[in-house]
Design a protein around this motif. Structure first.
Motif, PDB file in Angstrom:
ATOM      1  N   SER A  53     -89.913  56.470  -9.165  1.00 25.29           N
ATOM      2  CA  SER A  53     -89.759  56.723 -10.711  1.00 25.29           C
ATOM      3  C   SER A  53     -90.348  57.845 -11.025  1.00 25.29           C
ATOM      4  N   GLU A  54     -91.463  58.439 -10.312  1.00 24.16           N
ATOM      5  CA  GLU A  54     -92.286  59.482 -10.582  1.00 24.16           C
ATOM      6  C   GLU A  54     -91.321  60.758 -10.273  1.00 24.16           C
ATOM      7  N   GLU A  55     -90.391  60.640  -8.830  1.00 22.65           N
ATOM      8  CA  GLU A  55     -89.522  61.607  -8.595  1.00 22.65           C
ATOM      9  C   GLU A  55     -88.417  61.675  -9.499  1.00 22.65           C
ATOM     10  N   ARG A  56     -88.098  60.722  -9.908  1.00 25.55           N
ATOM     11  CA  ARG A  56     -86.756  60.592 -10.976  1.00 25.55           C
ATOM     12  C   ARG A  56     -87.267  61.480 -12.403  1.00 25.55           C
ATOM     13  N   ALA A  57     -88.163  61.189 -12.615  1.00 22.89           N
ATOM     14  CA  ALA A  57     -88.690  61.790 -13.952  1.00 22.89           C
ATOM     15  C   ALA A  57     -89.079  62.998 -13.769  1.00 22.89           C
ATOM     16  N   ALA A  58     -89.519  63.480 -12.770  1.00 21.71           N
ATOM     17  CA  ALA A  58     -89.679  65.111 -12.394  1.00 21.71           C
ATOM     18  C   ALA A  58     -88.344  65.653 -12.253  1.00 21.71           C
ATOM     19  N   LEU A  59     -87.343  65.038 -11.928  1.00 19.56           N
ATOM     20  CA  LEU A  59     -86.127  65.693 -11.580  1.00 19.56           C
ATOM     21  C   LEU A  59     -85.418  65.728 -13.023  1.00 19.56           C
ATOM     22  N   GLU A  60     -85.482  64.616 -13.844  1.00 16.57           N
ATOM     23  CA  GLU A  60     -84.897  64.779 -15.047  1.00 16.57           C
ATOM     24  C   GLU A  60     -85.743  65.817 -15.968  1.00 16.57           C
ATOM     25  N   ALA A  61     -86.831  66.049 -15.935  1.00 14.42           N
ATOM     26  CA  ALA A  61     -87.489  66.893 -16.656  1.00 14.42           C
ATOM     27  C   ALA A  61     -87.069  68.373 -16.249  1.00 14.42           C
ATOM     28  N   LEU A  63     -83.984  69.041 -14.917  1.00 15.96           N
ATOM     29  CA  LEU A  63     -82.739  69.121 -15.518  1.00 15.96           C
ATOM     30  C   LEU A  63     -82.569  69.469 -16.887  1.00 15.96           C
ATOM     31  N   ALA A  64     -83.589  68.852 -17.724  1.00 18.36           N
ATOM     32  CA  ALA A  64     -83.595  68.965 -19.145  1.00 18.36           C
ATOM     33  C   ALA A  64     -84.005  70.457 -19.228  1.00 18.36           C
ATOM     34  N   LYS A  65     -84.878  70.902 -18.515  1.00 18.99           N
ATOM     35  CA  LYS A  65     -85.283  72.305 -18.851  1.00 18.99           C
ATOM     36  C   LYS A  65     -84.129  73.385 -18.276  1.00 18.99           C
ATOM     37  N   LEU A  66     -83.443  72.862 -17.412  1.00 20.65           N
ATOM     38  CA  LEU A  66     -82.089  73.941 -16.794  1.00 20.65           C
ATOM     39  C   LEU A  66     -81.001  73.766 -17.946  1.00 20.65           C
ATOM     40  N   GLU A  67     -80.907  72.734 -18.438  1.00 22.19           N
ATOM     41  CA  GLU A  67     -79.881  72.546 -19.741  1.00 22.19           C
ATOM     42  C   GLU A  67     -80.289  73.241 -20.598  1.00 22.19           C
ATOM     43  N   THR A  68     -81.518  73.396 -21.179  1.00 24.01           N
ATOM     44  CA  THR A  68     -82.074  74.116 -22.232  1.00 24.01           C
ATOM     45  C   THR A  68     -81.820  75.583 -21.976  1.00 24.01           C
ATOM     46  N   LEU A  69     -82.150  76.027 -20.878  1.00 26.18           N
ATOM     47  CA  LEU A  69     -82.025  77.613 -20.713  1.00 26.18           C
ATOM     48  C   LEU A  69     -80.564  77.703 -20.512  1.00 26.18           C
ATOM     49  N   LEU A  70     -79.814  77.046 -20.109  1.00 27.08           N
ATOM     50  CA  LEU A  70     -78.126  77.179 -20.235  1.00 27.08           C
ATOM     51  C   LEU A  70     -77.873  77.413 -21.621  1.00 27.08           C
ATOM     52  N   ALA A  71     -78.273  76.215 -22.272  1.00 32.43           N
ATOM     53  CA  ALA A  71     -77.594  76.503 -23.660  1.00 32.43           C
ATOM     54  C   ALA A  71     -78.188  77.557 -24.409  1.00 32.43           C
ATOM     55  N   GLU A  72     -79.403  78.077 -23.967  1.00 31.14           N
ATOM     56  CA  GLU A  72     -80.055  79.137 -24.776  1.00 31.14           C
ATOM     57  C   GLU A  72     -79.171  80.467 -24.344  1.00 31.14           C
ATOM     58  N   LYS A  73     -78.804  80.566 -23.123  1.00 29.51           N
ATOM     59  CA  LYS A  73     -78.180  81.820 -22.694  1.00 29.51           C
ATOM     60  C   LYS A  73     -76.677  81.682 -22.918  1.00 29.51           C
ATOM     61  N   ALA A  74     -76.008  80.463 -23.326  1.00 29.59           N
ATOM     62  CA  ALA A  74     -74.719  80.562 -23.792  1.00 29.59           C
ATOM     63  C   ALA A  74     -74.625  81.063 -25.097  1.00 29.59           C
ATOM     64  N   THR A  75     -75.834  80.660 -25.954  1.00 22.26           N
ATOM     65  CA  THR A  75     -75.499  81.345 -27.380  1.00 22.26           C
ATOM     66  C   THR A  75     -76.008  82.850 -27.701  1.00 22.26           C
ATOM     67  N   LYS A  76     -76.227  83.212 -26.780  1.00 24.67           N
ATOM     68  CA  LYS A  76     -76.691  84.896 -26.723  1.00 24.67           C
ATOM     69  C   LYS A  76     -75.559  85.680 -26.635  1.00 24.67           C
TER      70      LYS A  76
END
Length: 76
Positions: A53-61, A63-76
């Protein structure tokens, strides 16, 4: 996983689950407490689930950060 016909001795159990064997006054293994193995197995499963559960939560966090970075990069 044991191969067909493989045996596990009291000494084998004592190496990995020392709390699940009985010993005489000299320390020689005298038997296996199968009920203790069950308790230890349940504890180990709970610990494994907690870690998972701890490892999954860390991986999900991450992933969310990477998705945010990708979304920010796509809007530039």
């Amino acid at each position: 996983i044991l191969a067909a016909g493989a045996e596990v001795t009291e000494d084998d159990v004592a190496l990995v689950l020392p709390d699940a064997v009985g010993r005489d006054a000299t320390g020689k293994v005298t038997g296996i407490d199968y009920s203790r193995i069950t308790v230890l197995a349940v504890q180990a499963i709970k610990e494994q689930e907690r870690r998972h559960s701890e490892e999954r939560a860390a991986l999900e966090a991450r992933l969310a950060k990477l998705e945010t970075l990708l979304a920010e990069k796509a809007t530039k």
